[in-house]
Design a protein around this motif. Structure first.
Motif, PDB file in Angstrom:
ATOM      1  N   ILE A 270       0.843  -1.194   0.000  1.00  0.00           N
ATOM      2  CA  ILE A 270       0.000   0.000   0.000  1.00  0.00           C
ATOM      3  C   ILE A 270       0.880   1.246   0.000  1.00  0.00           C
ATOM      4  CG2 ILE A 270      -1.755   1.304   1.266  1.00  0.00           C
ATOM      5  CD1 ILE A 270      -2.786  -1.298   0.071  1.00  0.00           C
ATOM      6  N   GLN A 271       0.529   2.199  -0.842  1.00  0.00           N
ATOM      7  CA  GLN A 271       1.187   3.506  -0.884  1.00  0.00           C
ATOM      8  C   GLN A 271       0.305   4.499  -0.141  1.00  0.00           C
ATOM      9  OE1 GLN A 271       2.015   5.103  -4.875  1.00  0.00           O
ATOM     10  NE2 GLN A 271       1.136   7.025  -4.169  1.00  0.00           N
ATOM     11  N   ALA A 272       0.888   5.311   0.737  1.00  0.00           N
ATOM     12  CA  ALA A 272       0.104   6.225   1.562  1.00  0.00           C
ATOM     13  C   ALA A 272       0.738   7.603   1.609  1.00  0.00           C
ATOM     14  CB  ALA A 272      -0.028   5.671   2.984  1.00  0.00           C
ATOM     15  N   ILE A 273      -0.128   8.632   1.702  1.00  0.00           N
ATOM     16  CA  ILE A 273       0.323  10.000   1.941  1.00  0.00           C
ATOM     17  C   ILE A 273      -0.564  10.594   3.028  1.00  0.00           C
ATOM     18  CG2 ILE A 273       1.176  10.328  -0.416  1.00  0.00           C
ATOM     19  CD1 ILE A 273      -1.334  11.954  -1.018  1.00  0.00           C
ATOM     20  N   PRO A 274      -0.097  11.639   3.717  1.00  0.00           N
ATOM     21  CA  PRO A 274      -0.949  12.269   4.738  1.00  0.00           C
ATOM     22  C   PRO A 274      -2.250  12.777   4.123  1.00  0.00           C
ATOM     23  CG  PRO A 274       1.324  13.020   4.943  1.00  0.00           C
ATOM     24  CD  PRO A 274       1.240  12.245   3.654  1.00  0.00           C
ATOM     25  N   ALA A 275      -3.325  12.690   4.868  1.00  0.00           N
ATOM     26  CA  ALA A 275      -4.632  13.129   4.381  1.00  0.00           C
ATOM     27  C   ALA A 275      -4.593  14.606   4.017  1.00  0.00           C
ATOM     28  CB  ALA A 275      -5.703  12.878   5.445  1.00  0.00           C
ATOM     29  N   GLY A 276      -5.098  14.918   2.826  1.00  0.00           N
ATOM     30  CA  GLY A 276      -5.203  16.300   2.398  1.00  0.00           C
ATOM     31  C   GLY A 276      -3.939  16.905   1.841  1.00  0.00           C
ATOM     32  N   ARG A 277      -2.852  16.150   1.789  1.00  0.00           N
ATOM     33  CA  ARG A 277      -1.593  16.701   1.286  1.00  0.00           C
ATOM     34  C   ARG A 277      -1.375  16.291  -0.171  1.00  0.00           C
ATOM     35  NH1 ARG A 277       4.053  15.585   4.332  1.00  0.00           N
ATOM     36  NH2 ARG A 277       2.870  16.646   5.987  1.00  0.00           N
ATOM     37  N   LEU A 278      -0.942  17.250  -0.977  1.00  0.00           N
ATOM     38  CA  LEU A 278      -0.599  16.961  -2.365  1.00  0.00           C
ATOM     39  C   LEU A 278       0.860  16.542  -2.461  1.00  0.00           C
ATOM     40  CD1 LEU A 278      -2.311  19.966  -4.184  1.00  0.00           C
ATOM     41  CD2 LEU A 278      -3.153  17.618  -4.012  1.00  0.00           C
ATOM     42  N   LEU A 279       1.154  15.635  -3.364  1.00  0.00           N
ATOM     43  CA  LEU A 279       2.533  15.221  -3.572  1.00  0.00           C
ATOM     44  C   LEU A 279       3.321  16.331  -4.259  1.00  0.00           C
ATOM     45  CD1 LEU A 279       2.145  11.528  -4.798  1.00  0.00           C
ATOM     46  CD2 LEU A 279       3.202  12.279  -2.670  1.00  0.00           C
ATOM     47  N   SER A 280       4.537  16.539  -3.822  1.00  0.00           N
ATOM     48  CA  SER A 280       5.419  17.504  -4.482  1.00  0.00           C
ATOM     49  C   SER A 280       5.896  16.928  -5.808  1.00  0.00           C
ATOM     50  CB  SER A 280       6.630  17.804  -3.591  1.00  0.00           C
ATOM     51  OG  SER A 280       7.450  16.645  -3.463  1.00  0.00           O
ATOM     52  N   ASN A 281       6.462  17.780  -6.652  1.00  0.00           N
ATOM     53  CA  ASN A 281       7.041  17.306  -7.913  1.00  0.00           C
ATOM     54  C   ASN A 281       8.139  16.288  -7.660  1.00  0.00           C
ATOM     55  OD1 ASN A 281       5.371  18.920  -9.466  1.00  0.00           O
ATOM     56  ND2 ASN A 281       6.815  20.616  -9.540  1.00  0.00           N
ATOM     57  N   THR A 282       8.929  16.518  -6.600  1.00  0.00           N
ATOM     58  CA  THR A 282      10.005  15.583  -6.258  1.00  0.00           C
ATOM     59  C   THR A 282       9.439  14.221  -5.891  1.00  0.00           C
ATOM     60  OG1 THR A 282      11.424  17.382  -5.473  1.00  0.00           O
ATOM     61  CG2 THR A 282      11.941  15.166  -4.697  1.00  0.00           C
ATOM     62  N   ALA A 283       8.371  14.205  -5.091  1.00  0.00           N
ATOM     63  CA  ALA A 283       7.752  12.935  -4.701  1.00  0.00           C
ATOM     64  C   ALA A 283       7.148  12.227  -5.904  1.00  0.00           C
ATOM     65  CB  ALA A 283       6.689  13.172  -3.630  1.00  0.00           C
ATOM     66  N   ARG A 284       6.535  12.993  -6.815  1.00  0.00           N
ATOM     67  CA  ARG A 284       5.965  12.378  -8.024  1.00  0.00           C
ATOM     68  C   ARG A 284       7.074  11.803  -8.910  1.00  0.00           C
ATOM     69  NH1 ARG A 284       2.193  16.759  -7.713  1.00  0.00           N
ATOM     70  NH2 ARG A 284       3.452  18.027  -9.140  1.00  0.00           N
ATOM     71  N   ASP A 285       8.184  12.519  -9.019  1.00  0.00           N
ATOM     72  CA  ASP A 285       9.319  11.993  -9.791  1.00  0.00           C
ATOM     73  C   ASP A 285       9.816  10.686  -9.194  1.00  0.00           C
ATOM     74  OD1 ASP A 285       9.209  14.133 -11.493  1.00  0.00           O
ATOM     75  OD2 ASP A 285      10.887  15.215 -10.577  1.00  0.00           O
ATOM     76  N   PHE A 286       9.912  10.649  -7.866  1.00  0.00           N
ATOM     77  CA  PHE A 286      10.373   9.431  -7.197  1.00  0.00           C
ATOM     78  C   PHE A 286       9.429   8.268  -7.452  1.00  0.00           C
ATOM     79  CE2 PHE A 286       9.661   6.788  -3.398  1.00  0.00           C
ATOM     80  CZ  PHE A 286      10.824   6.028  -3.456  1.00  0.00           C
ATOM     81  N   LEU A 287       8.119   8.512  -7.349  1.00  0.00           N
ATOM     82  CA  LEU A 287       7.153   7.439  -7.582  1.00  0.00           C
ATOM     83  C   LEU A 287       7.251   6.910  -9.006  1.00  0.00           C
ATOM     84  CD1 LEU A 287       3.920   8.591  -5.719  1.00  0.00           C
ATOM     85  CD2 LEU A 287       5.313   6.571  -5.256  1.00  0.00           C
ATOM     86  N   SER A 288       7.456   7.790  -9.955  1.00  0.00           N
ATOM     87  CA  SER A 288       7.608   7.362 -11.352  1.00  0.00           C
ATOM     88  C   SER A 288       8.826   6.465 -11.511  1.00  0.00           C
ATOM     89  CB  SER A 288       7.726   8.588 -12.257  1.00  0.00           C
ATOM     90  OG  SER A 288       7.936   8.207 -13.597  1.00  0.00           O
ATOM     91  N   VAL A 289       9.937   6.871 -10.893  1.00  0.00           N
ATOM     92  CA  VAL A 289      11.157   6.057 -10.965  1.00  0.00           C
ATOM     93  C   VAL A 289      10.955   4.729 -10.241  1.00  0.00           C
ATOM     94  CG1 VAL A 289      13.578   5.944 -10.262  1.00  0.00           C
ATOM     95  CG2 VAL A 289      12.667   8.060 -11.215  1.00  0.00           C
ATOM     96  N   LEU A 290      10.281   4.762  -9.102  1.00  0.00           N
ATOM     97  CA  LEU A 290      10.050   3.530  -8.340  1.00  0.00           C
ATOM     98  C   LEU A 290       9.201   2.546  -9.135  1.00  0.00           C
ATOM     99  CD1 LEU A 290      10.392   1.944  -5.722  1.00  0.00           C
ATOM    100  CD2 LEU A 290       8.378   3.146  -4.810  1.00  0.00           C
ATOM    101  N   ARG A 291       8.170   3.037  -9.816  1.00  0.00           N
ATOM    102  CA  ARG A 291       7.346   2.145 -10.644  1.00  0.00           C
ATOM    103  C   ARG A 291       8.186   1.526 -11.769  1.00  0.00           C
ATOM    104  NH1 ARG A 291       3.587   6.588 -10.025  1.00  0.00           N
ATOM    105  NH2 ARG A 291       1.976   6.022  -8.502  1.00  0.00           N
ATOM    106  N   THR A 292       9.059   2.331 -12.367  1.00  0.00           N
ATOM    107  CA  THR A 292       9.943   1.809 -13.410  1.00  0.00           C
ATOM    108  C   THR A 292      10.853   0.728 -12.845  1.00  0.00           C
ATOM    109  OG1 THR A 292       9.935   3.921 -14.591  1.00  0.00           O
ATOM    110  CG2 THR A 292      11.767   2.435 -15.048  1.00  0.00           C
ATOM    111  N   GLN A 293      11.364   0.955 -11.636  1.00  0.00           N
ATOM    112  CA  GLN A 293      12.249  -0.024 -11.003  1.00  0.00           C
ATOM    113  C   GLN A 293      11.497  -1.319 -10.697  1.00  0.00           C
ATOM    114  OE1 GLN A 293      15.505   0.469 -10.634  1.00  0.00           O
ATOM    115  NE2 GLN A 293      15.858  -1.553  -9.770  1.00  0.00           N
ATOM    116  N   VAL A 294      10.267  -1.200 -10.209  1.00  0.00           N
ATOM    117  CA  VAL A 294       9.460  -2.394  -9.917  1.00  0.00           C
ATOM    118  C   VAL A 294       9.218  -3.196 -11.194  1.00  0.00           C
ATOM    119  CG1 VAL A 294       7.184  -3.209  -9.195  1.00  0.00           C
ATOM    120  CG2 VAL A 294       8.362  -1.469  -7.856  1.00  0.00           C
ATOM    121  N   THR A 295       8.842  -2.512 -12.258  1.00  0.00           N
ATOM    122  CA  THR A 295       8.598  -3.185 -13.540  1.00  0.00           C
ATOM    123  C   THR A 295       9.847  -3.892 -14.028  1.00  0.00           C
ATOM    124  OG1 THR A 295       6.915  -1.550 -14.157  1.00  0.00           O
ATOM    125  CG2 THR A 295       7.890  -2.834 -15.940  1.00  0.00           C
TER     126      THR A 295
END
Length: 308
Positions: A270-295
């Protein structure tokens, strides 16, 4: 009191006249004079004396100067921060993760993210390896930008999504008799000592439900909280276990091997973020890289299993 009035006041102190201040700010001289009069009226005392066409600051005006300079240093810092955010976004990344992903996968994803970046482009990163319960609690408290944990934990008070679902695999020493099989059947799990994840682990519960359908009971020798704990116990020769394939693949370099299971005992992250908080560009970049790594790693795991 307006910021632009303070700015005009400071410009006169620096230049010595309302005309020069107007040129410095790119506005008309009457506009500067009117603003200073409004500021003096609000202050309740004169800020300048008019002497031979020049504005002479009063002692009270000079006494304000240190505070005004500090204010403009703060405004300059804000402007610099805005330029930095415009170019690079939020430069921090705080990750909390349980050991299943945090011990190997996320470090490898961070290394992939680091490739080709200049030092000034790299954010300040904090990676904390915690239990799934601790991850949920600390993400809910807003201490981390993003967290990853097993799906047996409550998601109340946080925003979640399923990040990964992977079928559990049977991990064993390379010389184990079951290693000659390409796929392990339920009854084969009961024929040897078994290293089990803790009773509350959701992937273990799913496995046991499948085994009950085949009237199979595990011969549990040891309970362990994490997939890497299971693998360490298997590596020590105490039995076999069922863990997520990414952890199993990491241990294949240390003398273990793994096989598919004929029933799907899914391991869910499960991926989680604090309620009501938007992901920063840095966090979104990391998630994109992490998904690529998982694949990438899932492809390697599939190739490994097909070759066994």
């Amino acid at each position: 009191m307006r910021v632009n009035e303070i700015e005009m006041f400071r410009a006169i102190l620096q230049s010595g006249s309302s005309r020069k201040a107007a040129n410095l700010l790119g506005i008309s001289q009457p506009a500067v004079s009117k603003s200073i009069k409004r500021l003096e009226a609000e202050a309740g005392f004169p800020l300048f004396l008019r002497l031979r066409g020049r504005l002479q600051p009063t002692p009270e005006a000079l006494a304000l100067l240190p505070d005004i300079d500090r204010m403009f240093v703060g405004l300059s810092a804000i402007a610099h921060r805005m330029r930095t955010l415009r170019e690079f976004g939020v430069r921090t990344l705080q990750i909390a993760c349980n050991p299943a992903f945090g011990a190997g996968l996320i470090p490898r994803a961070l290394a992939r993210m680091r490739e080709g970046r200049q030092p000034m482009e790299w954010p300040s990163v904090s990676l904390q390896i915690l239990s799934s319960c601790q991850v949920r609690e600390r993400v809910a408290a807003g201490e981390f930008d993003i967290g990853f944990f097993a799906d047996e934990i409550t998601t109340e008070g946080i925003e979640t999504t399923v990040f990964a679902e992977q079928p559990g695999v049977v991990v064993m020493p390379e010389a184990h008799p079951l290693a000659r099989h390409k796929v392990i059947q339920p009854h084969q799990l009961a024929e040897v000592p078994f290293i089990a994840l803790n009773p509350e682990d959701s992937s273990r519960l799913r496995l046991e439900r499948f085994l009950e359908e085949h009237n199979v009971r595990l011969n549990i020798l040891v309970h362990a909280p994490y997939a890497f704990s299971v693998c360490e116990l298997v590596l020590a020769g105490l039995g076999i276990g069922v863990v997520n394939p990414i952890t199993a693949f990491e241990y294949s370099k240390r003398g273990l091997t793994f096989r598919r299971l004929s029933v799907e005992a899914m391991v869910v992250c499960i991926q989680a973020i604090p309620a009501g908080r938007l992901l920063s560009n840095t966090a979104r970049d990391f998630l994109s890289v992490l998904r690529t790594q998982v694949t990438h790693e899932e492809s390697q795991i599939a190739t490994y299993l097909d070759r066994q």
